[in-house]
Design an enzyme around this catalytic site. Structure first.
Site, PDB file in Angstrom:
ATOM      1  N   ILE A 228       2.628   1.568 -13.587  1.00  0.00           N
ATOM      2  CA  ILE A 228       1.867   2.706 -14.120  1.00  0.00           C
ATOM      3  C   ILE A 228       0.374   2.444 -13.956  1.00  0.00           C
ATOM      4  O   ILE A 228      -0.437   3.108 -14.611  1.00  0.00           O
ATOM      5  CB  ILE A 228       2.232   2.991 -15.599  1.00  0.00           C
ATOM      6  CG1 ILE A 228       2.273   1.720 -16.456  1.00  0.00           C
ATOM      7  CG2 ILE A 228       3.572   3.715 -15.677  1.00  0.00           C
ATOM      8  CD1 ILE A 228       0.972   1.135 -16.824  1.00  0.00           C
ATOM      9  N   ARG A 230      -1.969   1.190 -10.572  1.00  0.00           N
ATOM     10  CA  ARG A 230      -2.467   1.765  -9.329  1.00  0.00           C
ATOM     11  C   ARG A 230      -1.502   1.386  -8.213  1.00  0.00           C
ATOM     12  O   ARG A 230      -0.973   0.271  -8.183  1.00  0.00           O
ATOM     13  CB  ARG A 230      -3.871   1.248  -9.000  1.00  0.00           C
ATOM     14  CG  ARG A 230      -4.969   1.816  -9.887  1.00  0.00           C
ATOM     15  CD  ARG A 230      -5.191   3.292  -9.622  1.00  0.00           C
ATOM     16  NE  ARG A 230      -6.296   3.846 -10.385  1.00  0.00           N
ATOM     17  CZ  ARG A 230      -6.178   4.504 -11.531  1.00  0.00           C
ATOM     18  NH1 ARG A 230      -4.976   4.649 -12.074  1.00  0.00           N
ATOM     19  NH2 ARG A 230      -7.229   5.006 -12.139  1.00  0.00           N
ATOM     20  N   GLU A 259      -0.625   8.347  -2.428  1.00  0.00           N
ATOM     21  CA  GLU A 259      -0.990   9.510  -3.247  1.00  0.00           C
ATOM     22  C   GLU A 259      -2.053  10.379  -2.575  1.00  0.00           C
ATOM     23  O   GLU A 259      -2.975   9.846  -1.961  1.00  0.00           O
ATOM     24  CB  GLU A 259      -1.558   9.046  -4.596  1.00  0.00           C
ATOM     25  CG  GLU A 259      -0.561   8.370  -5.494  1.00  0.00           C
ATOM     26  CD  GLU A 259      -1.197   7.917  -6.811  1.00  0.00           C
ATOM     27  OE1 GLU A 259      -2.240   8.496  -7.209  1.00  0.00           O
ATOM     28  OE2 GLU A 259      -0.674   6.988  -7.437  1.00  0.00           O
ATOM     29  N   HIS A 277       2.078  10.430 -10.720  1.00  0.00           N
ATOM     30  CA  HIS A 277       0.869   9.954 -11.395  1.00  0.00           C
ATOM     31  C   HIS A 277       0.557  10.822 -12.615  1.00  0.00           C
ATOM     32  O   HIS A 277      -0.557  11.332 -12.790  1.00  0.00           O
ATOM     33  CB  HIS A 277      -0.313   9.940 -10.430  1.00  0.00           C
ATOM     34  CG  HIS A 277      -1.408   8.994 -10.868  1.00  0.00           C
ATOM     35  ND1 HIS A 277      -2.273   8.387  -9.991  1.00  0.00           N
ATOM     36  CD2 HIS A 277      -1.767   8.545 -12.101  1.00  0.00           C
ATOM     37  CE1 HIS A 277      -3.131   7.615 -10.657  1.00  0.00           C
ATOM     38  NE2 HIS A 277      -2.836   7.705 -11.949  1.00  0.00           N
TER      39      HIS A 277
END
Length: 310
Positions: A228, A230, A259, A277
């Site tokens: 959780i 990066r 991402e 995210h």
């Protein structure tokens, strides 16, 4: 006149309206819009609101001659050139503490989902499959959790582990004398000890691929990874290979290197739970982050100490 605020991250209509009450808001939530906004309005911008994964680099700051404050909406700030900002008299702040509980909750949600196989069980139930045709999913309680990065969020994750009678170990740059948990000087040794390895460390060059193939091998075929933090902290290719080969049991990821595009090497694997995210996103957490920015900025322009400066 209102200060000119350039927001280069996504904001809801409600939060844009809230900010517009105090600022002349320029909303540019993607790279192309950001570049266009800086070219058109750079001479007037006094504040930039961003997030850690987007950041604000030195050339961008140099194109904003009136800039006096850069703020990250959340806790992360890895892509803000803090050194350049401070060297040029630009204050920097973040939203530390505004979404910690939300992120910790989500970390445990990912862990429970991947260990218990909840998405797969949901799908099989909808197909009419009863439990007697399925393998037994592992339990979570009374296991060992290794946390990489025992900061505020890592501490919240560890706090929740008590309710599951889960033993906690951790890795930081240095041991913390104020916590009762076992300290591990390197990530690989922590992974070998743990049943669950949770990544809660800041991103950036210092932590890139901190979780690599040797760490995953140390976690082992019964181990689970949750990230959780990066996406850059975990080597995606190594993780995909370890999952395909059964060298770890599963992973729950809210963040990934690609991402906002999905992590293609992981998408087809059924021992991975993915979310986009959103660990720090809830109505309460996002509102608290926006309120924190407003208070930090108010104090900055009033010449008062900010709540969460960097």
């Amino acid at each position: 006149m209102k200060p000119v605020l350039l927001a280069i991250t996504f904001l809801s209509e409600e939060h844009r309206a809230q900010l517009a009450r105090s600022y002349e808001l320029i909303y540019a939530p993607d790279a192309a819009q950001c570049a266009a906004a800086i070219a058109a309005h750079g001479a007037t911008v006094q504040v930039v609101l961003t997030i850690g994964s987007i950041g604000l680099n030195a050339p961008q700051m140099q194109a904003l001659p009136r800039l006096s404050l850069v703020s990250a909406l959340g806790a992360g700030f890895e892509n803000i050139d803090v050194a350049h900002a401070k060297a040029h008299g630009i204050a920097v702040a973040n939203g530390a503490g505004t979404n910690d509980d939300c992120v910790a909750d989500h970390a445990w949600g990912l862990l429970l989902a991947v260990v218990r196989g909840i998405p797969q069980l949901d799908a099989r139930t909808r197909q009419g499959v009863w439990r007697t045709a399925l393998p037994l999913p592992p339990g979570v309680s009374h296991k060992r959790m290794g946390i990489i990065g025992l900061g505020t969020i890592g501490g919240k994750i560890a706090q929740r582990a008590r309710g599951f009678d889960v033993e906690v170990g951790y890795h930081n740059r240095s041991a913390r004398p104020d916590v009762p948990h076992r300290y591990f000087a390197d990530v690989q040794t922590l992974a070998a000890w743990a049943d669950f390895l949770v990544v809660a460390t800041p991103g950036g060059p210092q932590t890139r691929y901190l979780v690599d193939a040797p760490v995953l091998d140390a976690l082992g075929p019964n181990g689970y990874l949750v990230n959780i933090a990066r996406g850059s902290v975990v080597d995606t290719a190594a993780l995909a290979q370890a999952l395909r080969e059964g060298r770890i049991a599963g992973a729950g990821l809210d963040v990934y290197e690609s991402e906002p595009q999905p992590p293609e090497p992981l998408v087809g694997l059924d021992n991975v739970v993915l979310t986009p995210h959103v660990a720090g996103w809830s109505p309460e957490a996002v509102q608290a982050s926006v309120d924190r920015f407003i208070e930090n900025a108010r104090r900055h322009f009033a010449g008062e100490p900010m709540v969460s400066p960097l």
